[in-house]
Motif scaffolding. Sequence first.
Motif, PDB file in Angstrom:
ATOM      1  N   ASP A  27       0.845  -1.199   0.000  1.00 60.46           N
ATOM      2  CA  ASP A  27       0.000   0.000   0.000  1.00 60.46           C
ATOM      3  C   ASP A  27       0.883   1.253   0.000  1.00 60.46           C
ATOM      4  OD1 ASP A  27      -2.141  -1.684   0.140  1.00 60.46           O
ATOM      5  OD2 ASP A  27      -2.762  -1.137   2.172  1.00 60.46           O
ATOM      6  N   GLY A  28       0.484   2.245  -0.772  1.00 56.25           N
ATOM      7  CA  GLY A  28       1.220   3.502  -0.820  1.00 56.25           C
ATOM      8  C   GLY A  28       2.592   3.398  -1.453  1.00 56.25           C
ATOM      9  N   SER A  29       2.773   2.464  -2.397  1.00 55.96           N
ATOM     10  CA  SER A  29       4.105   2.243  -2.976  1.00 55.96           C
ATOM     11  C   SER A  29       4.228   2.666  -4.431  1.00 55.96           C
ATOM     12  CB  SER A  29       4.474   0.759  -2.873  1.00 55.96           C
ATOM     13  OG  SER A  29       3.608  -0.041  -3.660  1.00 55.96           O
ATOM     14  N   VAL A  30       3.113   2.940  -5.101  1.00 55.40           N
ATOM     15  CA  VAL A  30       3.128   3.179  -6.545  1.00 55.40           C
ATOM     16  C   VAL A  30       3.063   4.675  -6.838  1.00 55.40           C
ATOM     17  CG1 VAL A  30       1.943   2.739  -8.726  1.00 55.40           C
ATOM     18  CG2 VAL A  30       1.997   0.956  -6.956  1.00 55.40           C
ATOM     19  N   ASN A  31       3.928   5.128  -7.721  1.00 55.18           N
ATOM     20  CA  ASN A  31       3.932   6.549  -8.101  1.00 55.18           C
ATOM     21  C   ASN A  31       2.925   6.871  -9.191  1.00 55.18           C
ATOM     22  OD1 ASN A  31       7.040   5.777  -7.409  1.00 55.18           O
ATOM     23  ND2 ASN A  31       6.535   7.836  -6.676  1.00 55.18           N
ATOM     24  N   LEU A  32       2.767   5.949 -10.138  1.00 51.65           N
ATOM     25  CA  LEU A  32       1.878   6.215 -11.271  1.00 51.65           C
ATOM     26  C   LEU A  32       1.311   4.914 -11.808  1.00 51.65           C
ATOM     27  CD1 LEU A  32       0.710   8.000 -13.603  1.00 51.65           C
ATOM     28  CD2 LEU A  32       2.895   7.662 -14.795  1.00 51.65           C
ATOM     29  N   VAL A  33      -0.001   4.892 -11.985  1.00 52.42           N
ATOM     30  CA  VAL A  33      -0.653   3.847 -12.776  1.00 52.42           C
ATOM     31  C   VAL A  33      -1.153   4.519 -14.038  1.00 52.42           C
ATOM     32  CG1 VAL A  33      -2.553   2.194 -12.926  1.00 52.42           C
ATOM     33  CG2 VAL A  33      -1.332   2.490 -10.758  1.00 52.42           C
ATOM     34  N   VAL A  34      -0.659   4.076 -15.180  1.00 49.49           N
ATOM     35  CA  VAL A  34      -1.098   4.618 -16.470  1.00 49.49           C
ATOM     36  C   VAL A  34      -1.507   3.448 -17.340  1.00 49.49           C
ATOM     37  CG1 VAL A  34       1.295   4.696 -17.326  1.00 49.49           C
ATOM     38  CG2 VAL A  34      -0.473   6.050 -18.466  1.00 49.49           C
ATOM     39  N   ILE A 246       4.457   9.724 -17.963  1.00 47.00           N
ATOM     40  CA  ILE A 246       5.578   9.244 -17.153  1.00 47.00           C
ATOM     41  C   ILE A 246       6.567  10.377 -16.898  1.00 47.00           C
ATOM     42  CG2 ILE A 246       7.574   7.696 -17.125  1.00 47.00           C
ATOM     43  CD1 ILE A 246       5.833   5.652 -18.662  1.00 47.00           C
ATOM     44  N   LYS A 247       6.862  11.144 -17.952  1.00 42.82           N
ATOM     45  CA  LYS A 247       7.758  12.288 -17.781  1.00 42.82           C
ATOM     46  C   LYS A 247       7.135  13.352 -16.886  1.00 42.82           C
ATOM     47  CE  LYS A 247      10.459  12.270 -22.089  1.00 42.82           C
ATOM     48  NZ  LYS A 247      10.730  13.027 -23.331  1.00 42.82           N
ATOM     49  N   PHE A 248       5.869  13.627 -17.112  1.00 48.82           N
ATOM     50  CA  PHE A 248       5.148  14.699 -16.431  1.00 48.82           C
ATOM     51  C   PHE A 248       4.969  14.418 -14.939  1.00 48.82           C
ATOM     52  CE2 PHE A 248       0.651  16.808 -16.304  1.00 48.82           C
ATOM     53  CZ  PHE A 248       1.166  17.931 -15.680  1.00 48.82           C
ATOM     54  N   LEU A 249       4.697  13.160 -14.578  1.00 45.09           N
ATOM     55  CA  LEU A 249       4.223  12.840 -13.232  1.00 45.09           C
ATOM     56  C   LEU A 249       5.179  11.991 -12.392  1.00 45.09           C
ATOM     57  CD1 LEU A 249       0.535  11.995 -14.246  1.00 45.09           C
ATOM     58  CD2 LEU A 249       1.439  14.187 -13.449  1.00 45.09           C
ATOM     59  N   THR A 250       6.344  11.629 -12.929  1.00 42.38           N
ATOM     60  CA  THR A 250       7.276  10.802 -12.157  1.00 42.38           C
ATOM     61  C   THR A 250       8.712  11.269 -12.345  1.00 42.38           C
ATOM     62  OG1 THR A 250       7.698   9.152 -13.902  1.00 42.38           O
ATOM     63  CG2 THR A 250       5.763   8.794 -12.496  1.00 42.38           C
ATOM     64  N   ASP A 251       9.574  10.737 -11.492  1.00 46.17           N
ATOM     65  CA  ASP A 251      11.017  10.953 -11.596  1.00 46.17           C
ATOM     66  C   ASP A 251      11.701   9.618 -11.855  1.00 46.17           C
ATOM     67  OD1 ASP A 251      10.905  13.754 -10.907  1.00 46.17           O
ATOM     68  OD2 ASP A 251      10.557  13.141  -8.823  1.00 46.17           O
ATOM     69  N   GLU A 252      12.951   9.672 -12.254  1.00 47.39           N
ATOM     70  CA  GLU A 252      13.724   8.444 -12.439  1.00 47.39           C
ATOM     71  C   GLU A 252      13.718   7.634 -11.139  1.00 47.39           C
ATOM     72  OE1 GLU A 252      17.638   9.056 -13.962  1.00 47.39           O
ATOM     73  OE2 GLU A 252      16.953  10.036 -15.808  1.00 47.39           O
ATOM     74  N   GLU A 271      10.976   1.724 -18.972  1.00 42.24           N
ATOM     75  CA  GLU A 271      12.360   1.236 -18.932  1.00 42.24           C
ATOM     76  C   GLU A 271      13.296   2.235 -19.600  1.00 42.24           C
ATOM     77  OE1 GLU A 271      15.136  -2.073 -18.120  1.00 42.24           O
ATOM     78  OE2 GLU A 271      12.976  -2.346 -18.028  1.00 42.24           O
ATOM     79  N   LYS A 272      12.892   2.728 -20.748  1.00 40.67           N
ATOM     80  CA  LYS A 272      13.718   3.692 -21.463  1.00 40.67           C
ATOM     81  C   LYS A 272      13.920   4.963 -20.644  1.00 40.67           C
ATOM     82  CE  LYS A 272      15.833   5.613 -24.980  1.00 40.67           C
ATOM     83  NZ  LYS A 272      17.160   5.162 -25.435  1.00 40.67           N
ATOM     84  N   LEU A 273      12.900   5.347 -19.873  1.00 42.24           N
ATOM     85  CA  LEU A 273      12.967   6.563 -19.066  1.00 42.24           C
ATOM     86  C   LEU A 273      13.524   6.313 -17.664  1.00 42.24           C
ATOM     87  CD1 LEU A 273       9.553   8.163 -20.116  1.00 42.24           C
ATOM     88  CD2 LEU A 273      11.842   8.849 -20.849  1.00 42.24           C
ATOM     89  N   LEU A 274      14.057   5.104 -17.441  1.00 39.69           N
ATOM     90  CA  LEU A 274      14.732   4.744 -16.186  1.00 39.69           C
ATOM     91  C   LEU A 274      13.796   4.786 -14.986  1.00 39.69           C
ATOM     92  CD1 LEU A 274      18.179   6.536 -16.708  1.00 39.69           C
ATOM     93  CD2 LEU A 274      17.521   4.197 -17.294  1.00 39.69           C
ATOM     94  N   ARG A 275      12.563   4.351 -15.221  1.00 41.80           N
ATOM     95  CA  ARG A 275      11.603   4.154 -14.129  1.00 41.80           C
ATOM     96  C   ARG A 275      11.451   2.660 -13.867  1.00 41.80           C
ATOM     97  NH1 ARG A 275      12.116   9.393 -16.041  1.00 41.80           N
ATOM     98  NH2 ARG A 275      10.448  10.765 -15.277  1.00 41.80           N
ATOM     99  N   LYS A 276      11.230   2.300 -12.630  1.00 46.74           N
ATOM    100  CA  LYS A 276      10.843   0.926 -12.333  1.00 46.74           C
ATOM    101  C   LYS A 276       9.415   0.719 -12.825  1.00 46.74           C
ATOM    102  CE  LYS A 276      11.916   1.677  -8.027  1.00 46.74           C
ATOM    103  NZ  LYS A 276      12.101   1.535  -6.566  1.00 46.74           N
ATOM    104  N   TRP A 277       9.072  -0.518 -13.169  1.00 43.62           N
ATOM    105  CA  TRP A 277       7.738  -0.724 -13.731  1.00 43.62           C
ATOM    106  C   TRP A 277       7.238  -2.137 -13.492  1.00 43.62           C
ATOM    107  CZ3 TRP A 277       7.302  -4.522 -17.453  1.00 43.62           C
ATOM    108  CH2 TRP A 277       8.477  -4.914 -18.104  1.00 43.62           C
ATOM    109  N   LYS A 278       5.917  -2.261 -13.520  1.00 43.55           N
ATOM    110  CA  LYS A 278       5.238  -3.550 -13.504  1.00 43.55           C
ATOM    111  C   LYS A 278       4.073  -3.474 -14.485  1.00 43.55           C
ATOM    112  CE  LYS A 278       6.346  -5.241  -8.857  1.00 43.55           C
ATOM    113  NZ  LYS A 278       7.009  -6.486  -9.297  1.00 43.55           N
TER     114      LYS A 278
END
Length: 332
Positions: A27-34, A246-252, A271-278
């Motif tokens: 809980d409270g671990s995800v920065n962005l769901v798109v 992803i660029k607008f709402l998150t950081d690397e 991945e290309k933008l150096l974000r972790k993802w699932k």
Amino acid sequence: MNHIGYETELGQCICGDSLKELEKLEDGSVNLVVTSPPFALQRKKEYGNEEQNNYVDWLCRFGEIVYKKLREDGSFVIDIGGAYKKGEPSYSLYQFKVLIKMCDVIGFKLAQPFYWHNPSALPSPIEWVNKRKLRAKTSVNTVWWFCKNPKLCKADVTKVLTPYSERMQKLIKNPDEFVKEDNVLRPSGHMLNKASWSKNNGGAIPPNMLQFPNSESNSQYLRYCKKLNVKGHPARFPAALPEFFIKFLTDEGDLVVDIFGGSNTTGQTAEKLLRKWKSFELSKEYVASSVFRFSENEKAAQSYYEEIMSDGWITIGDGQQSLFCDYNLNAR
């Protein structure tokens, strides 16, 4: 590891029910769901889509879990297309009913509505546009940007500036040719002065109408699908759409999740933008073919695909060649 799918240096694409996979996240671990869920179309699609009568409740079940998993400064972005009611040329309100329930029942705030215009969209729906000529073609999707707390929500529009127009470039270079009087109040209420209008901020603030053609034709994903005789996902959105948010709402280093992974455009972009993802996707075939986006060559693509189709789990090495080959984030 009991999952079916694959992992890269930064993320995982998992074959499974998103409702169950989401619950496994802290809980409270995800920065962005798109994400772009299957739309509530009247005609049944091979990738699965809910009936319009059930759609709002069905999609909001995911929204309830997303709300728990998001950080307080996180965002939930849904690309959701329109549809017509069955048997008549009247527009369904289902995407607006989703908006109301997400906010009034689940507790999200609408940070801002966006709209995605696909200039390459084909005329549809066929009955009312092509056959009877009663309606214009649908080429704009609503994109709801939800947040939990609008005062804390992470966002930085300077990361998604658009190139200046030719006229604006000339104004910045020589403001005296365009601004004859200084500190003039325009009818719009804006104060026109040379200092502010001639300042180069690196680009223009983008509008909430995003125009990206969805006309992918020769990507690595599609080439390998064709070479290996694998049917690609028929409803992909362009990489430019998740890239913007992803660029607008998150950081690397932030965590980006797609709950309807499809061909995993979001995962590749993150991945290309150096974000972790699932990325979660119910169809094993779509998970298996999405690995083509991360395959270094045709031989590897076929091996990865066959292993996943045999209920396997693939770890793609740390070599960046496989992760970034044949992919240009600036391409539109």
